[in-house]
Scaffold this active site. Structure first.
Site: not given
Length: 535
Positions: A350-352
């Site tokens: 996530d949220e990379s």
């Protein structure tokens, strides 16, 4: 004086006789406070008397049910002060545990039958017996503490319960990376969530602020990466023996541990430890704290990042072009998988935000392949659906429905954890002193009044593995903080995960949760007293 003494004696005897003869009020079983609400409950006349004369009878191979029997004995002792004997002689005034393939067509199902002579819990497997015990415990009119019933007896209403879960995966996630929690605290949480038939505990073991699991082939992950947390505290980590202890304890409560190592983003704690994994990212300046490697007897590492003490996300990434990175993640996945008997390994994803999609997609596919190599199924936050998923992979829907639908279109299942409904770190309202509210304020009714099959038309029942309630810990520091944010909302989400939609009703849940609040209070639990409930 003698007459006065005689009068006092007569009054005292009258009071004692009245107390001895006073009958306990028995709440009919169909007016129960059981959470999660069972599939079916049928009342009968009469009641079972639980007392020191009650025995726990094993009607099956003791090797299979002894652990469950010991748990039942301990639980009843905790609530009532009774010390029941475990045996195999089937007689009256007994709680009988029976493995019976015909008790339920469902692997985790059970039947509970209560008469004036006997309580029978029957199930196809030991976990069904365990869930039947959770239901029975909620029918015992005692909360612990000084409450000992009338003459140390407790009347349990007669009737039958037939029950089984709606979803196979019923989970909670604890973020141990932002703030670290001890082995004993994790075990305490396991005990508390098992009551509500939760069967998976997802441990978020790495993030930008801290690395929490010992990896013997990469020791600086804990020496350096584990020595920080949000706010710059001392952090901490689980040795491999600690982790095995948690796994074993969870198994004794029929809970599967799901380890998560977040990648390729949320990885600053790994970059603290090994600069060779760093493609050149920088930590937000206002939250960067230098690491004195020389004080630890280590050489300087000019490529390593400083500690990140804030809660900002999206700035970190592993070097997705480096062969060393893939050696690193294989070592990590291998060591953790060898200690994890459960089927899932969570790879985050996530949220990379600083990982280009052209780099993100092959990275996720390689990580997924490594997980499969070590005999596990990949779980990942819904962004992983941008990659080509294996049929065994699971996408955890937390933010974007379109990602979950992408996963379904590839033949993967989804785990339902919508941040706007199921995130336990969201504040209850604007006055809540803990938590965040970037997704929503989630009062108790908001946590209860939703269904996984009604979020998106394209996410159907057959696509859903289960439901999980995550607790992120940016603002959660103590175990009391955990309790405040988890209870009562976890009970609401556990009912969504276990109970059929047709059996769930908000007004009835509001009534039933009151009894649980009384038990929580007796246990000293720091729960949130929602104004929506008449506690």
């Amino acid at each position: 004086m003698k007459q006065l003494r005689n009068m006092l004696l007569l009054v005292l005897m009258a009071i004692l006789c009245f107390s001895c003869g006073k009958k306990q009020e028995v709440v009919p079983i169909d007016k129960h406070s059981i959470i999660p609400v069972p599939v079916s409950v049928a009342a009968e006349s009469g009641s079972f008397t639980l007392s020191n004369k009650t025995t726990i009878v094993l009607q099956s191979d003791p090797a299979q049910v002894q652990m469950v029997a010991e748990y039942l004995k301990s639980s009843i002792g905790e609530f009532t002060g009774l010390d029941l004997v475990i045996g195999q002689d089937d007689k009256d005034n007994a709680i009988v545990l029976s493995l019976d393939g015909g008790a339920s067509p469902h692997e985790e199902g059970y039947s509970l039958s209560i008469s004036d002579k006997k309580i029978l819990i029957a199930a196809p497997a030991p976990e069904g017996l365990f869930y039947g015990i959770q239901t029975l415990k909620q029918l015992i009119p005692a909360h612990g503490g000084s409450a000992k019933g009338s003459n140390n007896q407790f009347l349990i209403p007669s009737g039958t319960v037939q029950d089984h879960p709606e979803y196979a995966y019923r989970g909670m996630m604890l973020d141990a990376a932002r703030h670290f929690f001890t082995v004993e605290e994790v075990k305490k949480l396991i005990d508390q969530i098992a009551v509500y038939k939760i069967n998976h505990l997802h441990l978020h073991l790495s993030d930008d602020q801290g690395w929490r699991i010992e990896i013997k082939s990469w020791p600086l992950l804990t020496t350096i990466g584990g020595a920080n947390q949000v706010g710059g505290g001392k952090g901490g980590f689980y040795t491999q023996e600690d982790y095995k202890e948690i796994v074993s304890y969870a198994q004794s409560r029929f809970i599967t541990i799901v380890p998560e190592i977040d990648m390729p983003g949320h990885t600053n704690s790994a970059l603290n430890a090994y600069g060779i994994l760093n493609p050149g990212i920088t930590v937000p300046e206002k939250t960067a704290v230098a690491i004195d490697r020389k004080a630890l007897g280590l050489e300087d590492d000019p490529d390593a990042t400083p500690y990140h003490t804030g809660i900002e996300v999206g700035f970190s990434t592993l070097d997705t072009d480096s062969p060393v990175t893939y050696k690193f993640i294989e070592d990590v996945i291998r060591e953790i998988s060898e200690m994890t008997p459960g089927p899932y390994f969570h790879i985050g994803g996530d949220e990379s935000h600083v990982t280009e999609m052209k780099d993100y997609i092959p990275f996720i596919e390689k990580a997924q392949s490594i997980v499969s190599k070590y005999g596990k199924k990949s779980l990942g936050w819904d962004e992983v659906a941008h990659a080509k998923l294996l049929p065994t992979s699971v996408a955890q829907y937390w933010a974007k429905a379109e990602n979950a639908i992408l996963a379904i279109e590839q033949g993967a299942q989804v785990l339902i954890s919508p941040a706007v409904k199921a995130y336990l770190d969201m504040q209850y309202d604007s006055t809540t002193h803990l938590g965040l509210h970037w997704a929503a304020y989630i009062e108790l009714d908001e946590a209860y009044n939703w269904d996984p099959t009604e979020l998106e038309e394209q996410i159907r029942r057959e696509n859903i593995l289960g439901v999980e309630a995550p607790l992120w810990t940016e603002t959660i520091i103590t175990y009391a903080d955990i309790e405040y944010m988890v209870f009562p909302r976890l009970a609401a989400i556990a009912e969504i995960a276990w109970s059929p939609k047709s059996a769930r009703n908000w007004e009835d849940f509001r009534r039933r949760i009151v009894w649980h609040g009384q038990r929580w209070e007796a246990q000293g639990k720091n729960f949130y007293r929602s104004p929506m409930v008449e506690w």
